[in-house]
Design a protein around this motif. Structure first.
Motif, mmCIF file in Angstrom:
data_model
loop_
_atom_site.group_PDB
_atom_site.id
_atom_site.type_symbol
_atom_site.label_atom_id
_atom_site.label_comp_id
_atom_site.label_asym_id
_atom_site.label_seq_id
_atom_site.Cartn_x
_atom_site.Cartn_y
_atom_site.Cartn_z
ATOM 1 N N PHE A 24 5.621 -4.378 7.221
ATOM 2 C CA PHE A 24 6.794 -3.522 7.315
ATOM 3 C C PHE A 24 6.493 -2.182 6.660
ATOM 4 C CE2 PHE A 24 8.298 -7.885 7.047
ATOM 5 C CZ PHE A 24 9.159 -7.962 8.130
ATOM 6 N N VAL A 25 7.004 -1.114 7.234
ATOM 7 C CA VAL A 25 6.954 0.205 6.608
ATOM 8 C C VAL A 25 8.327 0.443 5.993
ATOM 9 C CG1 VAL A 25 6.719 2.680 6.985
ATOM 10 C CG2 VAL A 25 5.234 1.090 8.224
ATOM 11 N N PHE A 26 8.338 0.710 4.699
ATOM 12 C CA PHE A 26 9.573 1.026 3.992
ATOM 13 C C PHE A 26 9.518 2.465 3.526
ATOM 14 C CE2 PHE A 26 9.122 -3.606 3.269
ATOM 15 C CZ PHE A 26 10.301 -4.019 3.885
ATOM 16 N N GLY A 27 10.653 3.130 3.513
ATOM 17 C CA GLY A 27 10.731 4.531 3.117
ATOM 18 C C GLY A 27 10.499 4.734 1.631
ATOM 19 N N GLY A 43 6.553 6.333 1.032
ATOM 20 C CA GLY A 43 6.922 4.958 1.311
ATOM 21 C C GLY A 43 5.759 4.017 1.119
ATOM 22 N N VAL A 44 5.944 2.793 1.602
ATOM 23 C CA VAL A 44 4.939 1.756 1.426
ATOM 24 C C VAL A 44 4.775 0.933 2.698
ATOM 25 C CG1 VAL A 44 5.273 1.514 -1.070
ATOM 26 C CG2 VAL A 44 6.637 0.135 0.488
ATOM 27 N N LEU A 45 3.598 0.378 2.846
ATOM 28 C CA LEU A 45 3.331 -0.641 3.846
ATOM 29 C C LEU A 45 3.284 -1.953 3.082
ATOM 30 C CD1 LEU A 45 2.396 -1.481 6.763
ATOM 31 C CD2 LEU A 45 0.067 -1.308 5.873
ATOM 32 N N SER A 46 4.192 -2.883 3.389
ATOM 33 C CA SER A 46 4.232 -4.181 2.726
ATOM 34 C C SER A 46 3.743 -5.238 3.704
ATOM 35 C CB SER A 46 5.650 -4.516 2.265
ATOM 36 O OG SER A 46 6.049 -3.620 1.253
ATOM 37 N N ILE A 80 0.853 -1.179 0.000
ATOM 38 C CA ILE A 80 0.000 0.000 0.000
ATOM 39 C C ILE A 80 0.890 1.230 0.000
ATOM 40 C CG2 ILE A 80 -1.866 1.211 1.205
ATOM 41 C CD1 ILE A 80 -2.463 -1.789 0.397
ATOM 42 N N GLY A 81 0.701 2.115 -0.967
ATOM 43 C CA GLY A 81 1.434 3.378 -0.982
ATOM 44 C C GLY A 81 0.933 4.268 0.144
ATOM 45 N N LEU A 82 1.814 4.690 1.027
ATOM 46 C CA LEU A 82 1.394 5.488 2.180
ATOM 47 C C LEU A 82 0.875 6.865 1.774
ATOM 48 C CD1 LEU A 82 4.076 4.423 4.781
ATOM 49 C CD2 LEU A 82 1.693 3.673 4.596
ATOM 50 N N SER A 83 1.233 7.335 0.592
ATOM 51 C CA SER A 83 0.677 8.610 0.127
ATOM 52 C C SER A 83 -0.818 8.475 -0.175
ATOM 53 C CB SER A 83 1.429 9.117 -1.101
ATOM 54 O OG SER A 83 1.291 8.207 -2.175
ATOM 55 N N ASP A 114 -11.923 -18.178 4.410
ATOM 56 C CA ASP A 114 -13.288 -18.236 3.903
ATOM 57 C C ASP A 114 -14.133 -17.056 4.376
ATOM 58 O OD1 ASP A 114 -15.336 -19.253 2.362
ATOM 59 O OD2 ASP A 114 -16.069 -20.561 3.964
ATOM 60 N N GLY A 115 -13.785 -15.886 3.864
ATOM 61 C CA GLY A 115 -14.605 -14.708 4.136
ATOM 62 C C GLY A 115 -14.071 -13.788 5.209
ATOM 63 N N GLY A 116 -12.847 -13.963 5.621
ATOM 64 C CA GLY A 116 -12.291 -13.084 6.637
ATOM 65 C C GLY A 116 -11.823 -11.767 6.051
ATOM 66 N N CYS A 117 -11.423 -10.867 6.932
ATOM 67 C CA CYS A 117 -10.823 -9.586 6.546
ATOM 68 C C CYS A 117 -9.486 -9.453 7.254
ATOM 69 C CB CYS A 117 -11.707 -8.411 6.966
ATOM 70 S SG CYS A 117 -13.147 -8.165 5.933
ATOM 71 N N ASP A 118 -8.553 -8.817 6.581
ATOM 72 C CA ASP A 118 -7.250 -8.529 7.171
ATOM 73 C C ASP A 118 -7.113 -7.030 7.328
ATOM 74 O OD1 ASP A 118 -6.917 -11.248 6.941
ATOM 75 O OD2 ASP A 118 -4.957 -11.121 5.988
ATOM 76 N N TYR A 119 -6.400 -6.614 8.362
ATOM 77 C CA TYR A 119 -6.294 -5.209 8.737
ATOM 78 C C TYR A 119 -4.825 -4.841 8.923
ATOM 79 C CZ TYR A 119 -11.153 -6.202 9.940
ATOM 80 O OH TYR A 119 -12.470 -6.597 9.903
ATOM 81 N N GLY A 120 -4.385 -3.753 8.273
ATOM 82 C CA GLY A 120 -3.012 -3.281 8.389
ATOM 83 C C GLY A 120 -2.946 -1.945 9.113
ATOM 84 N N PHE A 121 -1.931 -1.795 9.970
ATOM 85 C CA PHE A 121 -1.741 -0.605 10.795
ATOM 86 C C PHE A 121 -0.279 -0.183 10.759
ATOM 87 C CE2 PHE A 121 -5.338 -2.886 12.396
ATOM 88 C CZ PHE A 121 -6.233 -1.911 12.767
ATOM 89 N N ARG A 122 -0.039 1.075 11.141
ATOM 90 C CA ARG A 122 1.339 1.549 11.272
ATOM 91 C C ARG A 122 1.433 2.534 12.422
ATOM 92 N NH1 ARG A 122 2.838 6.527 7.405
ATOM 93 N NH2 ARG A 122 0.853 7.602 7.492
ATOM 94 N N CYS A 123 2.623 2.632 12.971
ATOM 95 C CA CYS A 123 2.938 3.664 13.952
ATOM 96 C C CYS A 123 3.722 4.726 13.194
ATOM 97 C CB CYS A 123 3.768 3.101 15.103
ATOM 98 S SG CYS A 123 4.235 4.368 16.314
#
Length: 166
Positions: free
Chosen positions: A45-48, A18-21, A7-10, A145-154
């Motif tokens: 991971f957060v990459f610059g 940067g990106v969240l991978s 995900i592009g953090l912009s 089977d139908g779940g959701c995933d959630y991404g976070f950053r500090c």
């Protein structure tokens, strides 16, 4: 671990770079504690900004999905993810299953709020992305089977976390 998304953090915050991978255990759901952001079944991971180059698919090795895909971002003016999916489906004449998640906003938890705390500063992390499993078996990630995933950053510690609910 299988690469799942970048995900592009912009796209989350215009002044961010940067990106969240995001990576997930490639075993059957439930075998790697994907629901726990800190148990090791998922990694984020957060990459610059220097890590935003597109990479080529390797010529050899194991490919875990038959196909991969990119997604389009569509802006919908509401803070309610479920309402946004319904509105988008109605406006486009397509299925809500074609919506593969959201960037920004508030997570639409399937269960209780499980916002992780940063492993360094212990503050609650900021929501980045919610990913849906997908409806096409050739490109869908296996979220149980139908779940959701959630991404976070500090934002202050440049740490990231990822978890699943189903």
């Amino acid at each position: 671990m299988q690469f799942l998304a970048q995900i592009g953090l912009s796209d989350v915050d215009p002044v961010s770079a940067g990106v969240l991978s995001i990576f997930m255990c490639q075993n059957d759901p439930g075998l790697c504690d994907e629901w726990d952001a800190n148990a090791g079944g998922n990694r984020a991971f957060v990459f610059g900004s220097d890590a935003t180059d597109v990479v080529s698919v390797p010529d050899d090795g194991v490919c875990l999905l038959e196909e991969t895909s990119a997604v389009d971002f569509v802006q919908v003016q509401t803070d309610d993810y479920l309402e946004a999916r319904e509105r988008w489906a109605r406006d486009t004449g397509r299925s809500v299953l074609d919506v593969l998640g959201q960037v920004r906003g508030l997570p639409a938890w399937l269960q209780n709020d499980e916002t992780p705390a940063c492993s360094v500063c212990r503050e609650p992390m900021s929501f980045v992305v919610q990913l849906e499993e997908g409806h096409n078996h050739q490109t869908a990630a296996n979220f149980g089977d139908g779940g959701c995933d959630y991404g976070f950053r500090c934002t202050s510690c440049r740490r990231a976390a990822f978890l699943r609910q189903r």
